[in-house]
Write an enzyme that holds these catalytic residues in place. Sequence first.
Site, PDB file in Angstrom:
ATOM      1  N   CYS A 194     -36.693  -1.115  14.333  1.00  0.00           N
ATOM      2  CA  CYS A 194     -35.859  -1.133  15.536  1.00  0.00           C
ATOM      3  C   CYS A 194     -35.106   0.180  15.719  1.00  0.00           C
ATOM      4  O   CYS A 194     -35.140   0.805  16.779  1.00  0.00           O
ATOM      5  CB  CYS A 194     -34.846  -2.277  15.475  1.00  0.00           C
ATOM      6  SG  CYS A 194     -35.564  -3.915  15.749  1.00  0.00           S
ATOM      7  N   HIS A 195     -34.378   0.583  14.688  1.00  0.00           N
ATOM      8  CA  HIS A 195     -33.368   1.622  14.872  1.00  0.00           C
ATOM      9  C   HIS A 195     -33.906   3.045  14.724  1.00  0.00           C
ATOM     10  O   HIS A 195     -33.214   4.000  15.037  1.00  0.00           O
ATOM     11  CB  HIS A 195     -32.194   1.374  13.918  1.00  0.00           C
ATOM     12  CG  HIS A 195     -31.493   0.080  14.204  1.00  0.00           C
ATOM     13  ND1 HIS A 195     -30.745  -0.115  15.336  1.00  0.00           N
ATOM     14  CD2 HIS A 195     -31.447  -1.098  13.527  1.00  0.00           C
ATOM     15  CE1 HIS A 195     -30.248  -1.346  15.341  1.00  0.00           C
ATOM     16  NE2 HIS A 195     -30.675  -1.973  14.257  1.00  0.00           N
ATOM     17  N   HIS A 253       0.760   4.964  -1.811  1.00  0.00           N
ATOM     18  CA  HIS A 253       0.097   5.918  -0.916  1.00  0.00           C
ATOM     19  C   HIS A 253       1.017   6.511   0.142  1.00  0.00           C
ATOM     20  O   HIS A 253       0.574   7.311   0.962  1.00  0.00           O
ATOM     21  CB  HIS A 253      -1.094   5.248  -0.213  1.00  0.00           C
ATOM     22  CG  HIS A 253      -2.180   4.809  -1.159  1.00  0.00           C
ATOM     23  ND1 HIS A 253      -2.976   5.697  -1.831  1.00  0.00           N
ATOM     24  CD2 HIS A 253      -2.592   3.575  -1.531  1.00  0.00           C
ATOM     25  CE1 HIS A 253      -3.845   5.021  -2.588  1.00  0.00           C
ATOM     26  NE2 HIS A 253      -3.624   3.740  -2.423  1.00  0.00           N
ATOM     27  N   ARG A 295     -22.568  -6.899  10.115  1.00  0.00           N
ATOM     28  CA  ARG A 295     -23.629  -6.481  11.035  1.00  0.00           C
ATOM     29  C   ARG A 295     -24.990  -6.470  10.334  1.00  0.00           C
ATOM     30  O   ARG A 295     -25.986  -6.908  10.881  1.00  0.00           O
ATOM     31  CB  ARG A 295     -23.273  -5.100  11.595  1.00  0.00           C
ATOM     32  CG  ARG A 295     -24.232  -4.520  12.605  1.00  0.00           C
ATOM     33  CD  ARG A 295     -24.335  -5.326  13.858  1.00  0.00           C
ATOM     34  NE  ARG A 295     -25.436  -6.290  13.783  1.00  0.00           N
ATOM     35  CZ  ARG A 295     -25.911  -6.970  14.818  1.00  0.00           C
ATOM     36  NH1 ARG A 295     -25.391  -6.805  16.006  1.00  0.00           N
ATOM     37  NH2 ARG A 295     -26.904  -7.805  14.663  1.00  0.00           N
ATOM     38  N   CYS A 309      -7.467  -2.084  -5.214  1.00  0.00           N
ATOM     39  CA  CYS A 309      -6.028  -1.814  -5.157  1.00  0.00           C
ATOM     40  C   CYS A 309      -5.244  -3.127  -5.138  1.00  0.00           C
ATOM     41  O   CYS A 309      -4.257  -3.285  -5.841  1.00  0.00           O
ATOM     42  CB  CYS A 309      -5.678  -1.019  -3.896  1.00  0.00           C
ATOM     43  SG  CYS A 309      -5.698   0.775  -4.135  1.00  0.00           S
ATOM     44  N   CYS A 333       0.853  -1.203   0.000  1.00  0.00           N
ATOM     45  CA  CYS A 333       0.000   0.000   0.000  1.00  0.00           C
ATOM     46  C   CYS A 333       0.883   1.244   0.000  1.00  0.00           C
ATOM     47  O   CYS A 333       0.622   2.226  -0.701  1.00  0.00           O
ATOM     48  CB  CYS A 333      -0.895   0.017   1.239  1.00  0.00           C
ATOM     49  SG  CYS A 333      -1.861  -1.462   1.501  1.00  0.00           S
ATOM     50  N   CYS A 356     -28.245  -8.610  11.352  1.00  0.00           N
ATOM     51  CA  CYS A 356     -29.557  -8.018  11.617  1.00  0.00           C
ATOM     52  C   CYS A 356     -30.630  -8.673  10.757  1.00  0.00           C
ATOM     53  O   CYS A 356     -31.710  -9.004  11.239  1.00  0.00           O
ATOM     54  CB  CYS A 356     -29.525  -6.513  11.315  1.00  0.00           C
ATOM     55  SG  CYS A 356     -29.145  -5.497  12.755  1.00  0.00           S
ATOM     56  N   CYS A 411     -35.261  -2.197   9.045  1.00  0.00           N
ATOM     57  CA  CYS A 411     -34.234  -1.545   9.868  1.00  0.00           C
ATOM     58  C   CYS A 411     -34.885  -0.499  10.761  1.00  0.00           C
ATOM     59  O   CYS A 411     -34.576  -0.371  11.947  1.00  0.00           O
ATOM     60  CB  CYS A 411     -33.188  -0.868   8.997  1.00  0.00           C
ATOM     61  SG  CYS A 411     -32.470  -1.890   7.711  1.00  0.00           S
TER      62      CYS A 411
END
Lengths: 282, 109
Positions: free
Chosen positions: A201-202, A102, A239, A135, A98, A243, A198
């Site tokens: 709940c959120h 960079h 995540r 990349c 990298c 969910c 979503c």
Amino acid sequence: MKFKAMTAVAALLVAAPMLGMADEEAELVVNGEIKMVTKTDAPAHLEGALPEIMSGWRFRSDETQQTQMDDFDNPGMIFVDQAQAAWDTAEGSEGKSCASCHNDVESMEGVRAVYPKWNEEAGEVRTLAMQINDCRENQMGAEPYKYTGNEMTAMEALISVQSRGMPVNVAIDGPAQSTWEQGKEMYYTRYGQLELSCANCHEDNYGNMIRADHLSQGQINGFPVYRLKNTKLNSSHARFKGCIRDTRAETFSPGSPEFVALELYVASRGNGLSVEAPSVRN
Amino acid sequence: MAEGVTPRVKVPKKAEAGEVITIKTLISHPMESGQRKDGDGNVIPRSIINRFTAEFNGESVIDVKMEPAMSTNPYFEFDATVPEAGDFKFTWYDDDGSVYEEVKSIAIG
């Protein structure tokens, strides 16, 4: 606001400070120097949906909150160290690392705050993980990382650390708009046998309990996040998958166009919160 | 040979003479106990950091002997009194003979 009301009731019932109940007025300062915005006005596109946006940090217990306030206590930083070594290691047929293109990883300052982002050349919205693998494959001639694998989340965390404290500011207009609309559509679509979106709940129930845990607003400004439950860094797509699985639905795959769209939309709901990654949650 | 071993230390840059400061150290290390077996049933050889020391201007502050039950990435936090300006020197001793060192200076004032 429901969350406020909840804590007020709890405070009345229990005279002593509630263990495990987040201190609502606490401020997040990392290492005593990086001030994080964990509560602010909702971005314009959320008008009518949310009065203000809050980082998941605010929903965690005092102990978990403190773990994130010092890089020494934050176990996620160990993975950042590992990724720093990977950043400087040449891999693949091109013999490049990298750092070859960079230079210092400090050059990544600000990157995390604006991803997912429209990539003009590719003609698509790209997440940070997609860009890392682009990349690796096309510049380094190396094998791509597994989308939600440990090497990927560590590299995302290393890049995110360069932007810590900067406000999330993903673009939702212009060429990214149709992807954003798709993500919004998904956010409000009920999935699975439990027929939950979503938002159920959120948006409708943040601050309330889901089993033994506080529902947060589902902000992803702290991703990749170190979770105490599995002691590793977790990506936002992992995540999302968790969910959707919990709604008893067939989930989309991490890295799929659907999750990329959802990530863009959910990220835009946190426009204005600080980049916290790697954050600590339970 | 353990790979990717990186020590990290946090010491305040300055303190009052006689002040008690908190020092935090962490070294990322797999701390393989020697009790585990791999998929083929062979014992994975023990590879741990077996000793950690901290010195202040040559004087011993803490000297820790570690055994295989220590978890991954051993983390030590301890207090030390700083009588004068000087250097804290931290040393980790690996089973494989490697020695990792880190030095942090502290000023008075």
